[in-house]
Enzyme design. Structure first.
Site, PDB file in Angstrom:
ATOM      1  N   SER A  45       0.832  -1.202   0.000  1.00 59.31           N
ATOM      2  CA  SER A  45       0.000   0.000   0.000  1.00 59.31           C
ATOM      3  C   SER A  45       0.866   1.251   0.000  1.00 59.31           C
ATOM      4  O   SER A  45       1.986   1.246   0.537  1.00 59.31           O
ATOM      5  CB  SER A  45      -0.851  -0.019   1.268  1.00 59.31           C
ATOM      6  OG  SER A  45      -1.438   1.232   1.486  1.00 59.31           O
ATOM      7  N   TYR A  49      -1.547   0.216  10.327  1.00 62.43           N
ATOM      8  CA  TYR A  49      -1.831  -0.539   9.099  1.00 62.43           C
ATOM      9  C   TYR A  49      -0.647  -0.440   8.122  1.00 62.43           C
ATOM     10  O   TYR A  49      -0.151  -1.447   7.620  1.00 62.43           O
ATOM     11  CB  TYR A  49      -3.116   0.018   8.449  1.00 62.43           C
ATOM     12  CG  TYR A  49      -3.314  -0.400   7.017  1.00 62.43           C
ATOM     13  CD1 TYR A  49      -3.726  -1.700   6.712  1.00 62.43           C
ATOM     14  CD2 TYR A  49      -3.079   0.494   5.959  1.00 62.43           C
ATOM     15  CE1 TYR A  49      -3.905  -2.092   5.384  1.00 62.43           C
ATOM     16  CE2 TYR A  49      -3.259   0.113   4.648  1.00 62.43           C
ATOM     17  CZ  TYR A  49      -3.674  -1.188   4.363  1.00 62.43           C
ATOM     18  OH  TYR A  49      -3.838  -1.565   3.056  1.00 62.43           O
ATOM     19  N   LYS A  77       2.150  -3.341   6.555  1.00 61.78           N
ATOM     20  CA  LYS A  77       2.487  -3.573   5.134  1.00 61.78           C
ATOM     21  C   LYS A  77       4.007  -3.469   4.924  1.00 61.78           C
ATOM     22  O   LYS A  77       4.601  -4.245   4.176  1.00 61.78           O
ATOM     23  CB  LYS A  77       1.756  -2.556   4.240  1.00 61.78           C
ATOM     24  CG  LYS A  77       0.236  -2.729   4.224  1.00 61.78           C
ATOM     25  CD  LYS A  77      -0.160  -3.999   3.492  1.00 61.78           C
ATOM     26  CE  LYS A  77      -1.654  -4.221   3.474  1.00 61.78           C
ATOM     27  NZ  LYS A  77      -2.053  -5.489   2.870  1.00 61.78           N
TER      28      LYS A  77
HETATM   29  N1  LIG Z   1      -8.729  -0.993  -1.297  1.00 66.88           N
HETATM   30  C1  LIG Z   1      -7.629  -0.226  -1.364  1.00 66.88           C
HETATM   31  O1  LIG Z   1      -7.682   0.947  -1.770  1.00 66.88           O
HETATM   32  C2  LIG Z   1      -6.282  -0.802  -0.989  1.00 66.88           C
HETATM   33  C3  LIG Z   1      -5.151   0.038  -1.090  1.00 66.88           C
HETATM   34  C4  LIG Z   1      -3.906  -0.485  -0.764  1.00 66.88           C
HETATM   35  C5  LIG Z   1      -3.788  -1.805  -0.361  1.00 66.88           C
HETATM   36  N2  LIG Z   1      -4.902  -2.578  -0.262  1.00 66.88           N
HETATM   37  C6  LIG Z   1      -4.728  -3.976   0.180  1.00 66.88           C
HETATM   38  O2  LIG Z   1      -5.291  -4.828  -0.801  1.00 66.88           O
HETATM   39  C7  LIG Z   1      -5.788  -6.017  -0.191  1.00 66.88           C
HETATM   40  C8  LIG Z   1      -7.213  -6.246  -0.632  1.00 66.88           C
HETATM   41  O3  LIG Z   1      -7.996  -5.139  -0.259  1.00 66.88           O
HETATM   42  P1  LIG Z   1      -9.550  -5.028  -0.587  1.00 66.88           P
HETATM   43  O4  LIG Z   1      -9.844  -3.589  -0.746  1.00 66.88           O
HETATM   44  O5  LIG Z   1      -9.920  -5.971  -1.663  1.00 66.88           O
HETATM   45  O6  LIG Z   1     -10.163  -5.501   0.817  1.00 66.88           O
HETATM   46  P2  LIG Z   1     -11.199  -6.666   1.148  1.00 66.88           P
HETATM   47  O7  LIG Z   1     -11.488  -6.556   2.615  1.00 66.88           O
HETATM   48  O8  LIG Z   1     -12.357  -6.612   0.217  1.00 66.88           O
HETATM   49  O9  LIG Z   1     -10.353  -7.995   0.846  1.00 66.88           O
HETATM   50  C9  LIG Z   1      -9.626  -8.719   1.801  1.00 66.88           C
HETATM   51  C10 LIG Z   1     -10.031 -10.181   1.648  1.00 66.88           C
HETATM   52  O10 LIG Z   1      -9.240 -10.971   2.529  1.00 66.88           O
HETATM   53  C11 LIG Z   1     -10.086 -11.851   3.252  1.00 66.88           C
HETATM   54  N3  LIG Z   1      -9.450 -12.112   4.549  1.00 66.88           N
HETATM   55  C12 LIG Z   1      -9.139 -11.205   5.521  1.00 66.88           C
HETATM   56  N4  LIG Z   1      -8.589 -11.831   6.581  1.00 66.88           N
HETATM   57  C13 LIG Z   1      -8.512 -13.149   6.255  1.00 66.88           C
HETATM   58  C14 LIG Z   1      -8.044 -14.305   6.941  1.00 66.88           C
HETATM   59  N5  LIG Z   1      -7.585 -14.231   8.195  1.00 66.88           N
HETATM   60  N6  LIG Z   1      -8.108 -15.506   6.310  1.00 66.88           N
HETATM   61  C15 LIG Z   1      -8.613 -15.602   5.053  1.00 66.88           C
HETATM   62  N7  LIG Z   1      -9.099 -14.542   4.361  1.00 66.88           N
HETATM   63  C16 LIG Z   1      -9.048 -13.329   4.966  1.00 66.88           C
HETATM   64  C17 LIG Z   1     -11.418 -11.110   3.374  1.00 66.88           C
HETATM   65  O11 LIG Z   1     -12.521 -11.967   3.608  1.00 66.88           O
HETATM   66  C18 LIG Z   1     -11.501 -10.425   2.014  1.00 66.88           C
HETATM   67  O12 LIG Z   1     -12.087 -11.275   1.053  1.00 66.88           O
HETATM   68  C19 LIG Z   1      -5.613  -5.820   1.317  1.00 66.88           C
HETATM   69  O13 LIG Z   1      -4.430  -6.486   1.703  1.00 66.88           O
HETATM   70  C20 LIG Z   1      -5.448  -4.325   1.467  1.00 66.88           C
HETATM   71  O14 LIG Z   1      -4.680  -4.009   2.594  1.00 66.88           O
HETATM   72  C21 LIG Z   1      -6.149  -2.114  -0.561  1.00 66.88           C
END
Ligand SMILES: NC(=O)c1ccc[n+]([C@@H]2O[C@H](COP(=O)([O-])OP(=O)(O)OC[C@H]3O[C@@H](n4cnc5c(N)ncnc54)[C@H](O)[C@@H]3O)[C@@H](O)[C@H]2O)c1
Length: 323
Positions: A116, A140, A144
């Site tokens: 991130s 957070y 990362k």
């Molecule tokens: N959305 C953004 O703008 C953004 C920006 C930078 C980084 N990220 C990173 O991208 C990744 C995905 O983000 P997203 O927006 O799709 O979020 P999201 O919450 O929709 O996706 C995370 C997924 O991981 C699963 N999960 C969480 N903990 C778990 C566990 N213990 N065991 C199994 N599955 C588990 C959740 O059920 C979910 O399906 C994350 O790591 C987030 O930190 C997102």
């Protein structure tokens, strides 16, 4: 290739799964559905309902000859991470160590990791490049950055090749309209605006209008989730063909202000979308933008869908059905 997508039922993960399937790869999704949705799963991909904190189940799911693991599973609420850091330590850090060890045990050579822009912290210059100092302002962001460091050691000691993809603000929905799962309790701006447009919430709060930006509201770099999904496939091409790890920024290289997004959303949805200016949020810089030059040069990636109208239109296509 055989790809294991952990967190593949989530917002970004489902787009990544769709992209790998579209490219003819075979996909297994592993997710505990804590925020992911069954609606985000595809019949062509195998699904295992499991938790990365359960090492036995995870190592069983990681066996069977995978070429790569895509690791998206994490908690991601920046504000919450400052109040409940232990929750983030366990899921993000312990969970990742389990994934790394299961990958080693299963002989998986490539890991594509959702990092991130939060690893950078307060910008010392803009646009942010990969060599900008990393001083996360949130727990957070710290998780990362620590994970990136673990990846570096597993590369050096165990020959795992990784791509750490530092996403900027992910937004939009599948440009072909195949993904429809809504995020619950979103904190990101565009879903919040969409909820206001579709009547799921009353208004949008704008955190500060006195920043040193053209209209005073915060400027961020929004990258379309379909562009992010494509970058995962390109990153795996890179790590597997070059036998090399890589850390890259993924942003559109364009700064868009909160008010510009609200205005565009009003125009595209035809809805009034009430917006109220409230105080600044602690730790929010006025402006954050990326350079993705490294991803362009090394992965051959460019953001094709990250213009403001595509971000809003593809989101509205999903949210308008909620009215
Ligand atoms: N959305 C953004 O703008 C953004 C920006 C930078 C980084 N990220 C990173 O991208 C990744 C995905 O983000 P997203 O927006 O799709 O979020 P999201 O919450 O929709 O996706 C995370 C997924 O991981 C699963 N999960 C969480 N903990 C778990 C566990 N213990 N065991 C199994 N599955 C588990 C959740 O059920 C979910 O399906 C994350 O790591 C987030 O930190 C997102």
């Amino acid at each position: 290739m055989n790809i294991l997508i952990i967190g593949g039922a989530g917002y970004i993960g489902s787009h990544v799964a769709r992209e790998f399937l579209d490219r003819g790869h075979s996909v297994r999704v592993f997710d505990n559905l804590s925020s992911g949705l069954r609606l985000n799963l595809f019949p062509e991909a195998e699904f295992i309902h499991g938790d990365i904190l359960d090492y036995t189940g995870l190592s069983r799911a990681s066996a069977g000859g995978f070429d790569a693991v895509v690791h998206l599973a994490a908690f991601k609420a920046v504000g919450e991470s400052m109040i409940k850091p232990e929750k983030y330590s366990v899921n993000n850090i312990n969970g990742t160590i389990n994934i790394l060890n299961a990958a080693v045990e299963g002989g998986i050579k490539n890991i594509i990791f959702s990092s991130s822009a939060a690893v950078f912290g307060r910008p010392e210059y803009l646009p942010l490049d990969e060599t900008h100092p990393t001083n996360p302002e949130s727990y957070y962001g710290f998780t990362k950055l620590e994970i990136e460091r673990f990846l570096g050691w597993y590369d050096k000691l165990l020959g795992i090749r990784f791509a750490a993809l530092r996403y900027f603000n992910a937004a939009g929905y599948d440009v072909k309209g195949r993904i429809k799962g809504l995020e619950s309790n979103p904190t990101n701006l565009i879903p919040v605006i969409m909820e206001a447009a579709s009547g799921m919430r009353k208004e949008v709060e704008v955190f500060g209008n006195d920043y040193d930006t053209p209209d005073g509201t915060g400027v961020r770099d929004y990258v379309h989730v379909s562009d992010l999904a494509i970058a995962h496939a390109m990153a795996l091409d890179y790590t597997s063909k070059n036998d090399k790890s890589i850390t890259v920024n993924l942003g559109s290289e364009t700064g868009i202000s909160v008010l510009e997004i609200v205005e565009a959303a009003r125009r595209i949805t035809g809805k009034p979308i009430p917006a109220t200016i409230v105080g600044r949020r602690a730790g929010d810089p006025g402006k954050l933008t990326a350079t993705s030059k490294k991803a362009r040069e090394l992965l051959n990636w460019t953001a094709k869908y990250s213009d403001l109208d595509t971000l809003i239109k593809t989101s509205w296509d999903v949210y308008k059905n909620q009215q």
